[in-house]
Design a protein around this motif. Structure first.
Motif, short mmCIF file in Angstrom:
data_model
loop_
_atom_site.label_atom_id
_atom_site.label_comp_id
_atom_site.label_asym_id
_atom_site.label_seq_id
_atom_site.Cartn_x
_atom_site.Cartn_y
_atom_site.Cartn_z
N LEU A 1 -8.56 -4.23 -5.02
CA LEU A 1 -8.06 -2.98 -4.42
C LEU A 1 -9.24 -2.05 -4.13
O LEU A 1 -10.30 -2.17 -4.72
N THR A 2 -8.99 -1.14 -3.20
CA THR A 2 -10.01 -0.14 -2.89
C THR A 2 -9.45 1.25 -3.17
O THR A 2 -8.26 1.50 -2.98
N ARG A 3 -10.33 2.12 -3.61
CA ARG A 3 -9.92 3.51 -3.84
C ARG A 3 -10.56 4.40 -2.80
O ARG A 3 -11.77 4.37 -2.56
N PHE B 1 -5.67 1.32 -2.57
CA PHE B 1 -5.08 0.67 -1.40
C PHE B 1 -5.38 -0.82 -1.40
O PHE B 1 -6.33 -1.28 -2.03
N ILE B 2 -4.55 -1.54 -0.67
CA ILE B 2 -4.84 -2.93 -0.37
C ILE B 2 -5.75 -2.96 0.84
O ILE B 2 -5.46 -2.31 1.85
N PRO B 3 -6.87 -3.69 0.78
CA PRO B 3 -7.80 -3.73 1.92
C PRO B 3 -7.06 -4.12 3.20
O PRO B 3 -6.21 -5.02 3.19
N LEU C 1 -1.98 -3.35 -12.98
CA LEU C 1 -1.82 -2.66 -11.69
C LEU C 1 -0.99 -1.40 -11.80
O LEU C 1 -1.18 -0.44 -11.06
N ASP C 2 -0.08 -1.41 -12.76
CA ASP C 2 0.87 -0.32 -12.86
C ASP C 2 0.21 1.04 -13.09
O ASP C 2 0.76 2.07 -12.71
N ARG D 1 2.85 -0.02 -3.53
CA ARG D 1 3.43 -0.39 -4.81
C ARG D 1 4.44 -1.52 -4.61
O ARG D 1 4.47 -2.49 -5.36
N LYS D 2 5.26 -1.40 -3.57
CA LYS D 2 6.26 -2.43 -3.32
C LYS D 2 5.61 -3.76 -3.00
O LYS D 2 6.07 -4.82 -3.43
N ILE D 3 4.55 -3.72 -2.22
CA ILE D 3 3.86 -4.96 -1.89
C ILE D 3 3.26 -5.59 -3.14
O ILE D 3 3.36 -6.80 -3.36
#
Length: 377
Positions: free
Chosen positions: A270-272, A283-285, A357-358, A367-369
């Motif tokens: 993940l990226t912040r 975020f997801i890249p 991840l939570d 979050r849903k993904i």
DNA sequence: AATTCGGGGCA
DNA sequence: TGCCCAGAATT
């Protein structure tokens, strides 16, 4: 001293069009009897909210920030959980920003959470941890503007400051039957409300107006027959409830993105974002849809397996973004961080255990993904 | 004065 | 699906 001195400069009479009808109470907006009827209506029909029964400055502050541009029903559960996590300012000031953003996850407009966190530290440093009871001091706190300062002063400190939120503004617009609402109308309305607000119970007056706007004087199909202010309402007199206020149209921009969720041995990449939109969130890249082929080919050369995840639509403010997520399971041992992952300035990237991840704050759709990741990959 | 904010509720 | 929401900060 009235509340209008600092926040609102009195303007000249100006040349705005006069209301189309001269009401019998053109000076006072509504009558004294109607104010009494409003208070009576409130005591009879008010809805109880978690922040209503114990309006300490801290609880009022947090609830009012949560309610900015947020419908009441969306904020209730977050408020309850927030008070369990951060029961007082000191606890909040000592928490790290990641935990604060996590508690805000799902509410949107995340700068509000960052501002509360900054505000808690500011109050701790500059006011010995006590929320100040003056307009001039409150307005200096990050995230507190004119409305929120007035709400805190009236609800928590019982000072006679009227508030002007979307509900009160709509009520004022309908009482006066103004087809357009301009910035200077705010000042006019506040001055009128200052002459009406009861000094012994300003919080009740403000809450009554806001709940009236929420329950009866709704945007669509208001229930005028039950309204304690209907006698002075020019919109009702003219039968213009369907036209005032007029709907505002908004333009939506669309885009499509491919999300590449890289996974390796129980972790995902993940990226912040550390700047601009989504600051502090994970975020997801992603890459613009259509540009992912070379990246996917490079990744699958290392014998990666690609799973297609559920397509999503992400709506936020002026954007409608279609997301096409893929889970890319890497088989090789290395956990390098590809350069395309850091698409924004100052981005961070990290491999994160799926089981953890939570605790990473992320926009709801991400979050849903992430919740779609299979237990074994 | 206009725009932005990485949400969600509701008809 | 479109509009709205207990606004504030930024331009």
């Amino acid at each position: 001293m009235t509340s209008s001195g600092r926040s609102l400069k009195l303007t000249q009479p100006g040349k705005r069009p006069v209301p189309m009808i001269e009401s019998s109470s053109s000076e006072t907006l509504v009558s004294g009897d109607e104010v009494k009827a409003l208070i009576h209506w409130f005591h009879q029909y008010a809805i109880d909210y978690p922040w209503g029964d114990n309006p300490t400055p801290y609880r009022v502050w947090i609830s009012e920030i949560m309610l900015q541009q947020t419908v009441v029903s969306a904020a209730i559960e977050h408020f309850i959980q927030w008070m369990k996590l951060f029961p007082d300012i000191m606890t909040l000031a000592r928490a790290d920003e990641q935990a604060v953003l996590k508690a805000w996850e799902g509410l949107g407009y995340y700068s509000r959470a960052r501002n509360i966190h900054k505000g808690a530290r500011y109050i701790t440093d500059s006011h010995s941890g006590i929320i100040p009871g003056s307009y001039d001091e409150l307005i200096k706190i990050p995230g507190i503007g004119d409305y929120t300062a007035r709400a805190i002063l009236s609800l928590a400190f019982s000072q006679a400051f009227p508030v002007l939120d979307a509900n009160v503004r709509r009520i004022g617009q309908r009482l006066l039957a103004l087809r357009e609402w301009q910035v200077r109308d705010d000042k006019r309305l506040l001055i009128q409300l200052e002459s009406l607000i009861p000094h012994d119970s300003p919080g009740v007056f403000n809450c009554a107006l806001m709940q009236l706007g929420q329950i009866l004087c709704r945007v669509r199909s208001p229930e005028c027959s039950l309204c304690p202010l209907s006698k002075s309402c020019q919109t009702r007199t003219l039968g213009l409830q369907g036209e005032i206020p007029a709907a505002k149209k908004r333009k939506i921009k669309e885009k499509e993105s491919t999300l590449l969720l890289l996974a390796s041995r129980g972790t995902v990449l993940l990226t912040r974002r550390n700047k601009g939109l989504g600051k502090g969130l994970w975020f997801i890249p992603s890459v613009p849809r259509g540009t992912e082929q070379p990246l996917l080919e490079a990744l699958t050369e290392g014998t990666a397996e690609v799973l297609t995840l559920q397509e999503r639509v992400h709506l936020y403010t002026t954007w409608k973004e279609r997301l096409f997520p893929f889970l890319v399971v890497l088989k090789d041992v290395s956990r390098d961080i590809p350069s395309w992952v850091l698409s924004h300035e100052d981005d961070d990237a990290a491999w994160i255990q799926v089981s953890e991840l939570d605790s990473y704050p992320t926009p709801s759709v991400y979050r849903k993904i992430l919740e779609e990741i299979p237990p074994l990959f």
